[in-house]
Design a protein around this motif. Sequence first.
Motif, PDB file in Angstrom:
ATOM      1  N   LEU A  51       0.637  -1.038   0.033  1.00  0.00           N
ATOM      2  CA  LEU A  51      -0.251   0.328   0.074  1.00  0.00           C
ATOM      3  C   LEU A  51       0.905   1.262  -0.767  1.00  0.00           C
ATOM      4  N   PRO A  52       0.503   2.083  -1.015  1.00  0.00           N
ATOM      5  CA  PRO A  52       1.589   3.275  -0.896  1.00  0.00           C
ATOM      6  C   PRO A  52       1.304   4.189   0.565  1.00  0.00           C
ATOM      7  N   GLY A  53       2.444   4.714   0.632  1.00  0.00           N
ATOM      8  CA  GLY A  53       2.931   4.716   2.303  1.00  0.00           C
ATOM      9  C   GLY A  53       2.347   4.496   3.401  1.00  0.00           C
ATOM     10  N   GLY A  54       2.208   2.764   2.990  1.00  0.00           N
ATOM     11  CA  GLY A  54       1.054   2.041   4.329  1.00  0.00           C
ATOM     12  C   GLY A  54      -0.451   2.705   4.556  1.00  0.00           C
ATOM     13  N   LEU A  55      -0.744   3.131   3.870  1.00  0.00           N
ATOM     14  CA  LEU A  55      -2.307   3.142   4.029  1.00  0.00           C
ATOM     15  C   LEU A  55      -3.758   3.383   2.890  1.00  0.00           C
ATOM     16  N   LEU A  56      -4.428   2.551   2.802  1.00  0.00           N
ATOM     17  CA  LEU A  56      -5.434   2.101   2.328  1.00  0.00           C
ATOM     18  C   LEU A  56      -6.361   3.024   2.133  1.00  0.00           C
ATOM     19  N   ASP A  57      -5.838   2.898   0.433  1.00  0.00           N
ATOM     20  CA  ASP A  57      -6.909   4.064   0.208  1.00  0.00           C
ATOM     21  C   ASP A  57      -8.422   3.355  -1.165  1.00  0.00           C
ATOM     22  N   SER A  83       0.118 -11.636   2.718  1.00  0.00           N
ATOM     23  CA  SER A  83       1.354 -10.512   3.338  1.00  0.00           C
ATOM     24  C   SER A  83       1.640  -9.458   2.713  1.00  0.00           C
ATOM     25  N   GLY A  84       2.926  -9.262   3.018  1.00  0.00           N
ATOM     26  CA  GLY A  84       3.037  -7.920   3.015  1.00  0.00           C
ATOM     27  C   GLY A  84       3.416  -6.687   3.831  1.00  0.00           C
ATOM     28  N   ASP A  85       2.675  -5.243   3.785  1.00  0.00           N
ATOM     29  CA  ASP A  85       2.659  -4.010   4.688  1.00  0.00           C
ATOM     30  C   ASP A  85       0.969  -4.133   4.756  1.00  0.00           C
ATOM     31  N   PHE A  86       1.162  -4.733   6.052  1.00  0.00           N
ATOM     32  CA  PHE A  86      -0.587  -3.952   6.103  1.00  0.00           C
ATOM     33  C   PHE A  86      -0.617  -2.980   6.597  1.00  0.00           C
ATOM     34  N   GLY A  87      -0.424  -2.040   6.818  1.00  0.00           N
ATOM     35  CA  GLY A  87      -0.040  -0.783   7.257  1.00  0.00           C
ATOM     36  C   GLY A  87      -0.488   0.405   8.505  1.00  0.00           C
ATOM     37  N   THR A  88      -0.766   1.130   7.973  1.00  0.00           N
ATOM     38  CA  THR A  88      -0.630   1.790   8.899  1.00  0.00           C
ATOM     39  C   THR A  88      -2.472   2.766   9.386  1.00  0.00           C
ATOM     40  N   GLY A  89      -3.416   2.404   8.439  1.00  0.00           N
ATOM     41  CA  GLY A  89      -4.577   3.304   8.571  1.00  0.00           C
ATOM     42  C   GLY A  89      -5.509   3.585   7.013  1.00  0.00           C
ATOM     43  N   TRP A  90      -5.898   4.308   7.265  1.00  0.00           N
ATOM     44  CA  TRP A  90      -7.021   4.903   5.718  1.00  0.00           C
ATOM     45  C   TRP A  90      -6.081   5.698   5.619  1.00  0.00           C
ATOM     46  N   SER A  91      -6.053   6.457   4.315  1.00  0.00           N
ATOM     47  CA  SER A  91      -5.694   7.600   3.666  1.00  0.00           C
ATOM     48  C   SER A  91      -6.775   8.630   3.944  1.00  0.00           C
ATOM     49  N   ALA A  92      -5.582   9.630   3.629  1.00  0.00           N
ATOM     50  CA  ALA A  92      -6.960  10.541   3.966  1.00  0.00           C
ATOM     51  C   ALA A  92      -7.698  11.436   2.982  1.00  0.00           C
ATOM     52  N   SER A  93      -7.947  10.944   1.894  1.00  0.00           N
ATOM     53  CA  SER A  93      -8.845  10.357   0.995  1.00  0.00           C
ATOM     54  C   SER A  93      -9.590   9.659   1.099  1.00  0.00           C
ATOM     55  N   ALA A  94      -9.542   8.317   1.745  1.00  0.00           N
ATOM     56  CA  ALA A  94     -10.533   7.372   2.102  1.00  0.00           C
ATOM     57  C   ALA A  94     -11.275   7.641   3.009  1.00  0.00           C
ATOM     58  N   LEU A  95     -10.623   9.016   4.683  1.00  0.00           N
ATOM     59  CA  LEU A  95     -11.562   9.386   5.616  1.00  0.00           C
ATOM     60  C   LEU A  95     -12.540  10.363   5.005  1.00  0.00           C
ATOM     61  N   GLU A  97     -14.428  10.091   2.632  1.00  0.00           N
ATOM     62  CA  GLU A  97     -14.687   9.595   1.395  1.00  0.00           C
ATOM     63  C   GLU A  97     -16.652   9.710   2.067  1.00  0.00           C
ATOM     64  N   PRO A  98     -17.834   9.846   2.027  1.00  0.00           N
ATOM     65  CA  PRO A  98     -19.032  10.080   3.268  1.00  0.00           C
ATOM     66  C   PRO A  98     -19.360   8.346   2.876  1.00  0.00           C
ATOM     67  N   GLU A  99     -19.548   7.777   3.663  1.00  0.00           N
ATOM     68  CA  GLU A  99     -20.090   6.273   3.343  1.00  0.00           C
ATOM     69  C   GLU A  99     -21.647   6.167   2.976  1.00  0.00           C
ATOM     70  N   SER A 100     -21.714   5.123   2.223  1.00  0.00           N
ATOM     71  CA  SER A 100     -23.543   4.791   2.211  1.00  0.00           C
ATOM     72  C   SER A 100     -23.975   5.444   1.610  1.00  0.00           C
ATOM     73  N   ALA A 103     -25.388   2.892  -5.096  1.00  0.00           N
ATOM     74  CA  ALA A 103     -23.766   2.642  -6.193  1.00  0.00           C
ATOM     75  C   ALA A 103     -22.658   2.491  -6.555  1.00  0.00           C
ATOM     76  N   VAL A 104     -22.113   2.619  -5.607  1.00  0.00           N
ATOM     77  CA  VAL A 104     -20.521   3.648  -5.036  1.00  0.00           C
ATOM     78  C   VAL A 104     -20.580   2.080  -3.951  1.00  0.00           C
ATOM     79  N   PRO A 105     -19.521   1.076  -4.158  1.00  0.00           N
ATOM     80  CA  PRO A 105     -19.182   0.465  -2.913  1.00  0.00           C
ATOM     81  C   PRO A 105     -18.531   1.025  -1.789  1.00  0.00           C
ATOM     82  N   SER A 106     -19.213  -0.118  -0.869  1.00  0.00           N
ATOM     83  CA  SER A 106     -18.435   0.978   0.438  1.00  0.00           C
ATOM     84  C   SER A 106     -17.135   0.934   0.091  1.00  0.00           C
ATOM     85  N   LEU A 107     -16.351   1.736   1.008  1.00  0.00           N
ATOM     86  CA  LEU A 107     -14.503   1.562   1.457  1.00  0.00           C
ATOM     87  C   LEU A 107     -13.986   0.667   1.696  1.00  0.00           C
TER      88      LEU A 107
END
Length: 281
Positions: A51-57, A83-95, A97-100, A103-107
């Motif tokens: 994951l880029p920067g260890g962050l999930l987007d 395996s690999g880099d599980f990371g340290t959290g969500w990216s700023a862009s992911a955080l 994002e509004p949920e629900s 027609a847009v899949p869940s983050l």
Amino acid sequence: MVRSSPQANVIRRVDAPDHALVRSAPRRNLVPSAPVTLAIDGPIASITLALPGGLLDRAGSEALADAARGAADAPGVRVVVVSGDFGTGWSASALAEPESIPAVPSLAVGIEALAAIPQPVIAALDGPARSAGLEIALGCDIRLASEGATFAMPDTAAGSVPRGGGTQRLPRAVGRGQALRLLLTGEVIDAIEAKRIGLVSRVVPSNELAGTSRALAEAIAARGPIATRLAKEAVHRGAEMTLEQALRYETDLTVILQSTADRAEGVRAFQEKRAPHFTGE
């Protein structure tokens, strides 16, 4: 040398056996630095996180979903190793994002796809697994850790709650009390403490993690693939039932298994005192 296949998200290494495929997602990242790759080697599928920067987007989450579905659908795959880099959290862009959104899949689509894989899934954790990274690990069935791995669920410090299933899967893994301890304090724990509370099954030196996870995958792959899938299904679904319902469900799965060729082969192998040869049928 690498040759692109007609499917843009699949790379076949021409110097490898036909079954050695690497899936890279999303499609625009057909390079080794793709956030998630899927390699298939006989009965074992390997999902590697970078994951880029260890962050999930969102792109990384969708890449994980693509890899998880690819592993689940691949013919002959009996076990999956993440395996690999599980990371340290969500990216700023992911955080942000509004949920629900209709027609847009869940983050968390990638974590959900990982948790939905019917084959047994092993997480090999080496380094930090925090917030979304820990939620990815919780989507796996068995977690192995290196001595340097650390774990935390720090989301409440930012005024939010986990959005990838952490509030539900963590207590199922370690119990309500320990889950609340991690969720409410954001405490960082090491691998030894993670093993003590049941978050991981085994802790090994970093240089032994790959070999240990591979050996575990091979041991699972050598067993009846229908039986291991049904055993996983019985545990996961049974946890949502009353004991009486779960026991009945276990019996139903046993009846289904008795009608398979693998079950007959297992009985013959036992009678003939030889190793069984399971075909998944």
